[in-house]
Motif scaffolding. Sequence first.
Motif, mmCIF file in Angstrom:
data_model
loop_
_atom_site.group_PDB
_atom_site.id
_atom_site.type_symbol
_atom_site.label_atom_id
_atom_site.label_comp_id
_atom_site.label_asym_id
_atom_site.label_seq_id
_atom_site.Cartn_x
_atom_site.Cartn_y
_atom_site.Cartn_z
ATOM 1 N N ASN A 129 0.805 -1.204 0.000
ATOM 2 C CA ASN A 129 0.000 0.000 0.000
ATOM 3 C C ASN A 129 0.847 1.267 0.000
ATOM 4 N N SER A 130 2.078 1.153 -0.421
ATOM 5 C CA SER A 130 2.989 2.306 -0.486
ATOM 6 C C SER A 130 3.089 3.048 0.844
ATOM 7 N N LEU A 131 3.340 2.307 1.888
ATOM 8 C CA LEU A 131 3.492 2.899 3.213
ATOM 9 C C LEU A 131 4.848 3.579 3.320
ATOM 10 N N ARG A 132 4.832 4.816 3.759
ATOM 11 C CA ARG A 132 6.042 5.579 4.042
ATOM 12 C C ARG A 132 5.943 6.040 5.495
ATOM 13 N N GLN A 133 7.003 5.756 6.257
ATOM 14 C CA GLN A 133 6.948 6.075 7.681
ATOM 15 C C GLN A 133 8.309 6.559 8.159
ATOM 16 N N LEU A 134 8.266 7.553 9.013
ATOM 17 C CA LEU A 134 9.468 8.075 9.646
ATOM 18 C C LEU A 134 9.182 8.209 11.143
ATOM 19 N N GLU A 194 2.440 7.817 6.122
ATOM 20 C CA GLU A 194 1.612 8.136 4.959
ATOM 21 C C GLU A 194 1.410 6.859 4.152
ATOM 22 N N GLN A 195 0.179 6.649 3.675
ATOM 23 C CA GLN A 195 -0.153 5.431 2.949
ATOM 24 C C GLN A 195 -1.215 5.748 1.913
#
Length: 161
Positions: A1-6, A31-32
């Motif tokens: 699901n194109s998860l981007r996390q910081l 963000e997803q």
Amino acid sequence: NSLRQLAVRSGLGYQAEKWAISGSYNNLFSEQDESDRTQRTDANLSFKQLLTMGFFFYPEATYLSNNEQELDLRFTALLGFGKYVFRTNKLFWNFTAGIANTTEQYSDETPSNNSYESFIGTNLNLFDIGDLSLQGKGTVFPSLTERDRLRVDAQLDLKYD
């Protein structure tokens, strides 16, 4: 699901014979696809003046912002006393109690809020026990100015190396 996390977690502290100071800053950004962005930021700064027989006096300031709760700002200033049950080179465990002032601002239609609260809490920190470390903190905030309001903050960190 194109998860981007910081995620950023930080903490700094210093303990002397008669006083201690500590602070932390934590930020989570996620963000997803097909989902709302999530951002949570919290920080705190505390000072402890050690008294006799394991008692201590401390002021503390905490900050929280969390868009999932539509909370733009929660700032709490605490003033309290505590007692160490254990304070060794492997473990700290204490209980705290006092008063707090909390200011909240929301991003939705919820009105801003300023309330006075009492608090009671405990903090357990197990370290230098081999491959395991554990830190847990829990605080209950019954409101003094708002009827039927009870707030609870809890944190548990477990680390195995």
